[in-house]
Enzyme design. Structure first.
Site, PDB file in Angstrom:
ATOM      1  N   TYR A 110      38.197  39.161  39.846  1.00 55.18           N
ATOM      2  CA  TYR A 110      37.592  37.912  39.340  1.00 55.18           C
ATOM      3  C   TYR A 110      38.400  37.249  38.217  1.00 55.18           C
ATOM      4  CZ  TYR A 110      34.906  40.963  35.990  1.00 55.18           C
ATOM      5  OH  TYR A 110      34.492  41.853  35.042  1.00 55.18           O
ATOM      6  N   GLU A 111      37.963  36.054  37.828  1.00 53.39           N
ATOM      7  CA  GLU A 111      38.701  35.216  36.853  1.00 53.39           C
ATOM      8  C   GLU A 111      40.128  34.936  37.300  1.00 53.39           C
ATOM      9  OE1 GLU A 111      37.092  33.751  34.854  1.00 53.39           O
ATOM     10  OE2 GLU A 111      35.334  35.001  34.535  1.00 53.39           O
ATOM     11  N   GLY A 112      40.321  34.700  38.574  1.00 52.08           N
ATOM     12  CA  GLY A 112      41.667  34.518  39.101  1.00 52.08           C
ATOM     13  C   GLY A 112      42.196  35.881  39.492  1.00 52.08           C
TER      14      GLY A 112
END
Lengths: 580, 580
Positions: free
Chosen positions: B432-434
């Site tokens: 997650y978060e890129g």
């Protein structure tokens, strides 16, 4: 969502081209009746069972898990019926000798069967996975009456065996085990003690369970030289229950459909297998088979990971890729299979799965040859390969499952997509049947250094033969050359380790983990150099031929990086490690 | 079983010696009142909260998970009370400006707080982890009235924010998102659409939840240039519930106590943050903070893994080790901490944890300096470090958790010992978060190549300065020399990638993952060269001084292997990758 299709085409490629197994079978009287069409037919049946019966139960088994109540274990819904179908299909008998009611087929075909079972449902296959090792152990070490009484039950699948080594205080160190066996007047023994982490120690698949138990006689010497092996059935022949009680099952990270049991032996009746105090030697027959099986679990996980990642990467559309195949028109967003980072993962998954398949099947094929001729080089190579296959394959199983999960992005972390189950299930294989650290020590200390490099020399000779053959093949000459250089590097590194060990006896222990990984990478290089060469026997327009060359090219592009990593770490290990 | 103790001694070492943070604070008017004793006091309070309140809930939260019923989400028992204690302790306000009711402390101290929260209970800390990023985003981009209305709620902890980007078809590719926002006569907007994977999208910790939502205006251009950012509260000020509905939560591999929600926006009222169609720029303020936080999750996992593995390895006795410390008498079996394979794992766990701590806190310290002086080199370095910390730290979190699990043997696979939870929890942070693949492209393509190496040059200059300083220090001159050579290698590899990219524009994408890992290893080398040098300020008989030299020695022994691996793969990536 999660799905599994047995890779029959590649399995056949390995049998027919990579191993040229039919030629070997013809020279072996035990398999004279076997040919490729028959072998393929067996694999097709195994595929039908794995895909049709086991794979659909995989996710459900993980969610439901096993239930323990008052000493009884219920396996997940559907497991019993699947086992019945397995027995009806005659699968327990596949690689057992005809004189015991087996089908007399090679372990090579059993390896392919096991790959399919583990790939489609690792938890379920835990119940059956130990049976062939127990069969071999009894056949080699049990008294004739004991064989006559129990081997048919194993071959028919009427009873399932277990392997009872671990106790709470004795895991890697079996020498610390305390379970006791008292001799009785009738020649049997009474066992008392506790065992931990016993896969299939209790379940509802068969009425009887045959526990193979390590225990000490009252006058046994301490440590691993005082351990004997016993057969302790759950049900006695007089219809009485034996004194074996399952007092709990573990809650685990994965393989939740496999019952991992705590067993209490309370004056349980058992019979000695093999000689008094020689239980470890007898157990090792079983354990070596089990270690190859565990390696095949790793292969199954990589294959399942590869198939599911490939499918998701073809369907999921996100962002424009910096390039795409010529025939594909530019769109607002591309299937993620075109993105370079995903292509690299997919190529690695395929190259690892197919490379491991060739090596894993080769090891099984060597076992078949060794059984036929115990003085052949095959008989020396197989034990050398065992720890590499156990540890390298299982590490790849976990690593590639993680790579595949990454392909799924956020969906990979969600239970529904089940690739996270593959990752969880795969992790145990690095631990049990001798942790991967134990395998590394077994390989370098016992099977290379203590053997003075004899078996290792045979392995290098196999690789060098391939390098020489490949050198004459145009498009794969580069692969052969790389394999040849790798052999030189391996020979040097073994020599260097041996020399250094003279002054620093701990050094081989420090170098062992990376030495094992290095050997695993070398075996993959062997697999791909040969796969590229023999793929030229396929028709020119066969997509498999192009794919094999592509995978070999990919593998050898990244080979120097992997070699440098492990050679560098073996070098780094020359420095002492502090006590923390 | 599983336990956590905040590593206060090492945290103080980083603040006082590695960063010499008190000197920097004195030169920054915002922190003029801050000194080391006060900072240590804050850390001690944070440790008390993390160890005493959060860590005991970690295993329970995993077992109980979140429950969804009719749109309501219940967090695991104890999570609400823990949040109340967090708010009462004033922790949401730690690094917020005093004019908003914050404590005005540096992000450096917030980084240490976050490490402790994530290490002791990753799932719980998911609810609070986004708050500071949302605070920064609103402060930088929201209209004054919106700030005045909502910032105090965030600073006090009365409301918790979320980050609503992902939709089923739009994960890594936010340009594909479809959520719509219709302007209303009163200046507000009505939002319609669905969001997926929203951490803390619904819960019972706070009455109000502030959703920061990316959506499209009716006339917005397609793709990522047509996205605007909105604040959509769960509760409107007239006491009405807003049109936001949680229609389910995910069942996940880990962080099960964190509610990962599907949200439906049904004519939900919201207000624009920042400019129309410039939503991504505004969101990036939040995302950059979140990415550093995710990196700190990786640090927390490595630290927790290290502590628990260390403890188990000291207690578990198996087999005789080939060597043991001089003062320890030979026994039948040794604590496994003496076995070479375990020593290597333990040393790697410690070196990774402490090295990452120095680098993670350095990044936060640079953010503090950048806020004080936006034209400083710190302002250029921080964005360069962000993707490295996000991706390298999270990969280490997962890898080291797996190493730690292996120390536990079979017990590691059992839920009861909870190290398997650390492994499961850690895996999400790579996604997650890129995803880590996105971070690799961000680093090499945007922040190194598109920047023409300017910020990267500043980073190299920092490393070279350390190499020069360390060169004058007797016992660590070798480390400094290795760091200097590493800088030369990094400079060459960036030049080579840039040159090659002229002819092969896809090459940087193929090289990016290993380039990021290489940079991560380089940062650890920087961390350890400096740690060894500055540890000489500690008293000669301080065990930490000896431990730091020991860890640096271990790290640099294995550094060549790691560099060779990644440099080799960057080289291997020159070959085209086939489309599978």
């Amino acid at each position: 969502m999660w799905s599994y299709e047995a890779p029959l085409r590649d399995m056949q490629f390995v049998l027919e081209h990579w191993l040229q197994a039919p030629d070997t079978w013809q020279r072996n009287p035990a398999f004279a009746a076997l040919d490729l069409p028959l072998a393929v037919q067996v694999l097709e049946e195994a595929a039908r069972f794995s895909q049709g019966v086991l794979a659909p139960l995989n996710g459900h088994g993980d969610r439901q898990g096993c239930r323990w109540q008052a000493g009884q274990v219920s396996t997940p819904d559907g497991f019993v019926a699947a086992y019945r179908a397995y027995v009806e299909g005659g699968w327990p008998a596949l690689a057992c000798a005809e004189e015991q009611g087996g089908q007399g087929l090679p372990q090579l075909l059993d390896a392919a069967l096991q790959e399919m079972l583990y790939a489609s449902n690792h938890a379920w296959a835990m119940y059956t996975g130990i049976a062939h090792g127990a069969y071999l152990c009894l056949k080699a070490h049990a008294a004739p009456w004991l064989q006559a009484r129990y081997l048919p039950d194993i071959v028919s699948g009427q009873a399932l065996p277990t392997m009872c080594l671990t106790e709470p205080q004795a895991g890697s160190d079996v020498g610390l085990l305390r379970c006791r066996a008292e001799p009785q007047a009738d020649g049997s023994y009474r066992l008392n003690g506790s065992k931990l982490f016993i896969s299939g120690g209790e379940h509802d698949l068969t009425a009887n369970i045959l526990h193979l138990v390590l225990a000490r006689l009252p006058d046994a010497p301490p440590g691993s030289r005082g351990i004997s092996l016993f057969l302790v059935p759950k049900q006695l022949d007089d219809g009485q229950a034996n004194g074996v009680h399952c007092d709990g099952i573990e809650h685990k990270m994965g393989i939740k459909g496999s019952a991992t049991c705590s067993l209490v032996f309370d004056a349980a009746q058992g019979w000695l297998i093999g000689d008094v105090n020689r239980g470890l030697a007898a157990m090792f027959v079983m354990m070596n088979s089990a270690r190859l099986h565990v390696g095949l679990q790793g292969l199954g996980h990589v294959e399942a990971a590869w198939q599911n990642a490939r499918q998701y990467a073809a369907e999921r559309v996100q962002m424009r890729a910096p390039s795409r195949p010529e025939e594909v028109a530019a769109q607002a967003a591309d299937p993620i299979r075109y993105h370079p980072a995903m292509r690299r993962v997919l190529l690695e998954l395929r190259a690892t799965s197919e490379g491991m398949r060739a090596i894993g099947y080769w090891a099984a094929h060597l076992l078949d040859q060794a059984e036929h001729d115990p003085h052949s080089s095959a008989a020396q190579l197989a034990p050398l390969l065992t720890p590499i296959i156990k540890a390298f394959f299982t590490e790849q199983g976990f690593r590639q499952a993680s790579h595949a999960l990454q392909v799924f992005g956020g969906y990979g972390y969600v239970t529904e997509f089940a690739i996270e189950q593959t990752l969880r299930d795969s992790r145990i294989a690095m631990i049990y049947e001798g942790s991967n650290e134990i395998q590394a020590n077994d390989l370098l200390l016992r099977k290379v250094l203590a053997d003075e490099g004899r078996a290792f020399g045979l392995l290098l000779a196999e690789l060098r033969t391939e390098a020489a053959q490949g050198g004459e093949c145009g498009e794969c000459a580069g692969f052969a050359q790389a394999l040849g250089s790798l052999c030189d590097a391996l020979a040097s590194v073994v020599e260097a380790i041996g020399e250094r060990a003279l002054d620093d006896s701990e050094y081989p222990y420090r170098a062992a983990p990376d030495f094992l990984q290095l050997c695993g990478v070398a075996l993959l290089a062997f697999a791909w150099a040969r796969a590229a060469r023999v793929s030229r026997a396929l028709p020119e327009d066969d997509p498999l031929r192009a794919a094999k060359l592509q995978s070999a090219g990919f593998f050898f592009d990244y080979l120097p990086s992997r070699l440098a990593q492990h050679l560098g770490a073996i070098d780094g290990a020359r420095a002492a490690l502090a006590f923390v």
